[in-house]
Design a protein around this motif. Structure first.
Motif, mmCIF file in Angstrom:
data_model
loop_
_atom_site.group_PDB
_atom_site.id
_atom_site.type_symbol
_atom_site.label_atom_id
_atom_site.label_comp_id
_atom_site.label_asym_id
_atom_site.label_seq_id
_atom_site.Cartn_x
_atom_site.Cartn_y
_atom_site.Cartn_z
ATOM 1 N N GLN A 498 0.929 -1.246 -0.151
ATOM 2 C CA GLN A 498 0.034 -0.045 0.136
ATOM 3 C C GLN A 498 0.824 1.154 0.054
ATOM 4 O OE1 GLN A 498 -0.251 -2.631 2.126
ATOM 5 N NE2 GLN A 498 -2.431 -3.278 2.144
ATOM 6 N N TYR A 499 0.334 2.220 -0.716
ATOM 7 C CA TYR A 499 1.136 3.603 -0.770
ATOM 8 C C TYR A 499 0.650 4.731 0.061
ATOM 9 C CZ TYR A 499 -1.572 2.620 -5.124
ATOM 10 O OH TYR A 499 -2.564 1.999 -5.923
ATOM 11 N N ASP A 500 1.286 5.648 0.378
ATOM 12 C CA ASP A 500 0.703 6.886 1.035
ATOM 13 C C ASP A 500 0.216 8.006 0.175
ATOM 14 O OD1 ASP A 500 3.024 8.195 -0.030
ATOM 15 O OD2 ASP A 500 4.068 7.880 2.040
ATOM 16 N N ASN A 540 2.246 -0.068 12.517
ATOM 17 C CA ASN A 540 2.380 0.549 11.261
ATOM 18 C C ASN A 540 1.742 -0.234 9.909
ATOM 19 O OD1 ASN A 540 3.618 3.137 9.321
ATOM 20 N ND2 ASN A 540 4.649 1.485 8.359
ATOM 21 N N LEU A 541 0.669 -0.899 10.575
ATOM 22 C CA LEU A 541 -0.223 -1.612 9.731
ATOM 23 C C LEU A 541 -1.184 -0.781 8.685
ATOM 24 C CD1 LEU A 541 -1.044 -4.911 8.900
ATOM 25 C CD2 LEU A 541 -2.900 -4.401 10.570
ATOM 26 N N ALA A 542 -0.827 -1.279 7.423
ATOM 27 C CA ALA A 542 -1.488 -0.262 6.318
ATOM 28 C C ALA A 542 -2.966 -0.359 6.702
ATOM 29 C CB ALA A 542 -1.348 -0.628 5.019
ATOM 30 N N ALA A 543 -3.830 1.052 6.755
ATOM 31 C CA ALA A 543 -5.083 1.120 6.991
ATOM 32 C C ALA A 543 -5.514 2.268 6.112
ATOM 33 C CB ALA A 543 -5.449 1.658 8.467
ATOM 34 N N TYR A 554 -6.741 5.143 -4.054
ATOM 35 C CA TYR A 554 -6.819 4.901 -2.457
ATOM 36 C C TYR A 554 -5.149 5.334 -2.067
ATOM 37 C CZ TYR A 554 -11.452 2.533 -2.998
ATOM 38 O OH TYR A 554 -12.613 2.151 -3.063
ATOM 39 N N TYR A 555 -5.328 5.978 -0.778
ATOM 40 C CA TYR A 555 -4.022 5.824 -0.342
ATOM 41 C C TYR A 555 -4.022 5.536 1.090
ATOM 42 C CZ TYR A 555 -5.354 10.353 1.868
ATOM 43 O OH TYR A 555 -6.030 11.392 2.747
ATOM 44 N N TYR A 556 -3.126 5.229 2.010
ATOM 45 C CA TYR A 556 -3.077 4.481 3.188
ATOM 46 C C TYR A 556 -2.212 5.166 4.120
ATOM 47 C CZ TYR A 556 -5.436 0.866 0.207
ATOM 48 O OH TYR A 556 -6.009 0.256 -0.759
ATOM 49 N N GLU A 557 -2.321 4.768 5.494
ATOM 50 C CA GLU A 557 -1.564 5.407 6.452
ATOM 51 C C GLU A 557 -1.172 3.965 7.406
ATOM 52 O OE1 GLU A 557 -3.497 8.090 8.758
ATOM 53 O OE2 GLU A 557 -5.094 7.130 9.306
ATOM 54 N N ASN A 595 -10.210 1.259 20.584
ATOM 55 C CA ASN A 595 -11.215 1.137 20.007
ATOM 56 C C ASN A 595 -11.226 0.045 18.813
ATOM 57 O OD1 ASN A 595 -12.328 3.500 20.938
ATOM 58 N ND2 ASN A 595 -10.807 4.831 19.336
ATOM 59 N N ASP A 596 -12.470 -0.533 18.612
ATOM 60 C CA ASP A 596 -12.455 -1.803 17.727
ATOM 61 C C ASP A 596 -12.049 -1.323 16.230
ATOM 62 O OD1 ASP A 596 -13.611 -3.368 19.583
ATOM 63 O OD2 ASP A 596 -15.730 -3.100 19.160
ATOM 64 N N ALA A 597 -11.336 -2.141 15.988
ATOM 65 C CA ALA A 597 -10.673 -2.002 14.573
ATOM 66 C C ALA A 597 -10.834 -3.404 13.708
ATOM 67 C CB ALA A 597 -9.186 -2.117 14.784
ATOM 68 N N ASN A 598 -10.753 -3.193 12.264
ATOM 69 C CA ASN A 598 -11.050 -4.055 11.366
ATOM 70 C C ASN A 598 -12.436 -4.825 11.383
ATOM 71 O OD1 ASN A 598 -8.402 -3.661 10.516
ATOM 72 N ND2 ASN A 598 -7.563 -5.574 10.901
ATOM 73 N N LEU A 599 -13.244 -4.006 11.788
ATOM 74 C CA LEU A 599 -14.915 -4.422 11.785
ATOM 75 C C LEU A 599 -15.403 -4.887 10.936
ATOM 76 C CD1 LEU A 599 -16.213 -1.318 13.684
ATOM 77 C CD2 LEU A 599 -15.630 -3.555 14.681
ATOM 78 N N TRP A 600 -14.714 -5.217 9.545
ATOM 79 C CA TRP A 600 -15.135 -6.174 8.574
ATOM 80 C C TRP A 600 -14.757 -7.747 8.961
ATOM 81 C CZ3 TRP A 600 -10.944 -8.747 7.591
ATOM 82 C CH2 TRP A 600 -9.548 -8.082 7.595
#
Length: 697
Positions: A498-500, A540-543, A554-557, A595-600
């Motif tokens: 993934q890229y910023d 540093n996991l891409a989101a 799309y870009y990620y952080e 907080n809850d993450a990756n709710l998918w």
């Protein structure tokens, strides 16, 4: 948006053969048969691919969660492609977020590491494009958790190892014809033959042709698969295996992105199961080529050297139509169209050499393994432009749901280079299995990698170079003859594709993974139960962070994510007639703020497959399988999917010793559900069925 590729997979870290615990006499649920050594000096035996873990211990002793999906199980439930096969696997979520692209996830994260015969090959963002044929594999090994034991790179999800079919010691095979709902038609054949009278050389040939329409308006797929493999002994101590497979898959009327579920008033839309955003000119054709050579030599002291070469070629041509936005509930207007056309070509090569054997120390026998591998990948993509001002496919669409021929295909310009990425990964690995006592053994290992990535991505110059060393340690203790406890630790390290916002790839994600569990065998080792508890920290996991206004990409952080959970699995024979595989997975994924993450990713998942041979009618076997998952959501798209349960069934009847009839029915209760909220999916297939006739010879 067209996704770029990353080659982020590497080969198995340890180099010992897996001796899987035999928990079933009938392979219709799980083929956990005793696996023999690949090399039998002087005599060519049944060839069995080296397992993904490479450990000289049974599944009940391995300090990590492992499940096996056999060919017989796949065939019983009519799972002819890899997506359908993995829906049978404990702890795996098959995220079908487009008709032609899928991600596999486990423990709340994307699975980025896949292997064939224990050797990692490149894949695209963890994405599988098209429906990959499953008939060429004798089983799929599903290893859940961090990949330190296997590769030294990876996140906390797991690894999938596809085990190719190999020649057998007997002449013979089978032919199956199938037909079913949505004009489904399929022909498959599998034949193994001895090439020499002494049995030292043999070959196997596998083929499948499939054609079908769909419950989705206008969607059609066809697939042709061919595979051949030859193996044998060069000398009493040296063996060689050569194989080649080819798949040609063609799709018409595919979507790009899923359905849009957002109304302008903030409520969630609901559509007919057959609705799609695609247009009739959309297409996605792929070709997959795989070739491999393996050479093994066993010395007189039983030390072994193995050298292997694997090649993967991938080509695709596609014409796509993407629709996005929010929809007015009264008028159906509000969507915006974006057409795209791309050609891609990926060539990947991987060479590995390793040596392994045993040694004695303090009166006990131990094992050691060292090796090196080098993998390279070349990924080239071309894009076709169009006249933005005079293309109906670009801009506002008609009211949704619109007709399948409502929007004309663009007049495409000539292709121009979109991206050209070169990637290299060199890996040095070593490991040892120390037998401390009769009850306790420890596995310790390291993986050191050098990773380089360079080229051009959508006009941005790429120049990345990474180096990392990752340790792994695990231990198993036999409490009793039938009960083992285990614990394992691994570093998490994964280069990211993934890229910023600036177009540069994100730095690798790093972290730690811990697992502990208990494995117990029952009923004279016919039944295996497993309990595993796991935790993971990843930095540093891409989101997903947004859409670049300049190029609409799309870009990620990078974010910090913590996860924990547990799994329970029961697999084997309850009685001589009843076979079972049941699992329950519970996870909790949070960001650094709690907080809850990756709710998918569903927090609770139950899977099961049962097979029962009717004592009163020995020729008849019936089976029932299912999957229940808890509710999921995607806050980026403001979409929710409630909990749901899918059930499938089959019945197999042996008409004669050589002729078998099978009937399958899927989604028995006609459940309506969204296939994935990983990105945003579409509705899954309604109730459907098929019949198959198999002749063995």
């Amino acid at each position: 948006m067209k996704l770029t590729t990353l080659f982020a997979l590497t080969p198995v870290a340890l180099a010992f053969s897996i001796n899987a615990q035999e928990t079933q006499t009938d392979t219709a649920i799980v083929e956990e048969s005793q696996v023999e050594k690949i090399h039998i000096v002087g005599v060519r035996q049944n060839r069995v691919s080296r397992g993904a873990t490479g450990l000289t211990m049974e599944l009940s002793e391995t300090p990590q969660s492992i499940s096996l999906i056999s060919e017989a199980l796949m065939q019983s439930f009519g799972a002819y492609n890899v997506n359908d096969a993995l829906k049978l696997a404990p702890g795996i979520n098959v995220e079908e977020w487009e008709t032609n692209r899928t991600n596999y996830t486990a423990r709340g994260f994307e699975i980025k590491n896949t292997q064939i015969d224990g050797v990692g090959l490149p894949n695209d963002w963890g994405i599988v494009t098209g429906a990959l044929e499953a008939y060429g594999y004798e089983k799929i090994e599903v290893i859940r958790g961090a990949n330190g034991l296997l590769t030294g790179v990876g996140n906390s999800s797991g690894t999938l190892n596809y085990v190719r079919k190999r020649p057998t010691n007997e002449e013979g095979g089978e032919v199956t014809v199938s037909a079913g709902s949505f004009d489904f038609k399929r022909l498959q054949a599998d034949y193994s033959t001895l090439l020499t009278e002494d049995g030292r050389w043999a070959a196997r040939f596998v083929g499948a042709i499939e054609d079908k329409e769909s419950y989705l308006d206008g969607l059609e797929n066809d697939r042709t698969f061919l595979y051949g493999v030859v193996d044998g002994q060069l000398t009493d101590n040296a063996t060689i295996t050569l194989g080649y497979s080819y798949q040609d898959a063609n799709t018409d009327g595919n979507n790009w992105g899923g359905l849009v579920f957002n109304y302008t008033d903030g409520t969630q839309a609901e559509w007919d199961v057959s609705d799609t955003t695609a247009q009739e000119w959309a297409m996605w054709d792929t070709e997959n080529t795989n070739a491999f050579v393996e050479f093994d030599y066993i010395f007189d002291n039983d030390w072994q050297v193995k050298v292997s070469y694997n090649y993967r070629g991938y080509e695709e041509q596609d014409k796509l139509f993407y629709a996005y936005g929010t929809i007015d509930k009264d008028t159906g207007l509000g969507l915006v169209g974006w057409p795209g056309r791309y050609d891609s070509d990926i060539d990947s090569n991987l060479v590995e050499a390793r040596t392994f054997g045993t040694f004695e120390l303090f009166g006990r026998q131990h094992e050691v393994n060292v090796g090196v591998s080098h993998a390279s990948s070349s990924d080239t993509m071309y894009q076709y432009g169009f006249d933005y001002a005079n293309t109906p496919a670009y801009g506002a669409t008609p009211a949704f749901p619109y007709a399948f021929d409502a929007i004309a295909e663009p007049d495409w310009f000539d292709a121009v280079l979109y991206s050209d990425i070169e990637q290299d990964l060199t890996r040095y690995f070593g490991s040892t299995k120390i037998s401390v006592t009769n009850e306790l053994f420890v596995i310790a290992g390291f993986n050191a990698i050098d990773f380089e990535r360079s080229g051009n991505n959508a006009g941005t110059t790429i120049d990345n170079e990474e180096s990392e060393a990752s340790p792994y340690v695990g231990a198993t203790y036999a409490v009793t003859e039938n009960i083992n406890t285990y614990v394992s630790y691994s570093d998490v390290y994964q280069p990211q594709e993934q890229y910023d916002l600036s177009g540069q790839f994100l730095a690798p994600t790093k972290g730690k993974n811990f697992e502990a569990g208990v494995k117990a065998q029952w009923l004279d080792d016919a039944l295996l139960t497993t309990f595993a508890y796991f935790t993971a920290d990843q930095e540093n996991l891409a989101a997903f962070a947004g859409i670049n206004p300049e190029n609409q990409q799309y870009y990620y952080e990078g974010v910090t994510v913590e996860s924990e959970g547990f799994e329970v699995e029961v697999v084997g024979q309850i009685t001589d007639a009843l076979r079972v595989q049941v699992s329950y997975t519970a996870i909790d994924v949070e960001d650094e703020a709690g907080n809850d993450a990756n709710l998918w990713a569903p927090r609770d998942v139950v899977t099961f497959q049962l097979g029962y041979e009717l004592p009163a009618v020995p020729a008849l076997t019936v089976g029932l399988g299912g999957r229940w998952q808890s509710e999921i959501s995607n806050t980026d798209y403001n979409v929710e999917q409630g909990s749901y349960f899918l059930a499938n069934a089959y019945a197999t009847y042996a008409v004669t010793n050589d002729l078998t009839l099978r009937a399958n029915i899927n989604n028995i209760f006609d459940e309506k559900y969204i296939t994935s909220l990983h990105t945003i999916g579409f509705y899954g297939a309604p109730v459907n069925g098929s019949v198959s006739l198999t002749y063995a010879f």
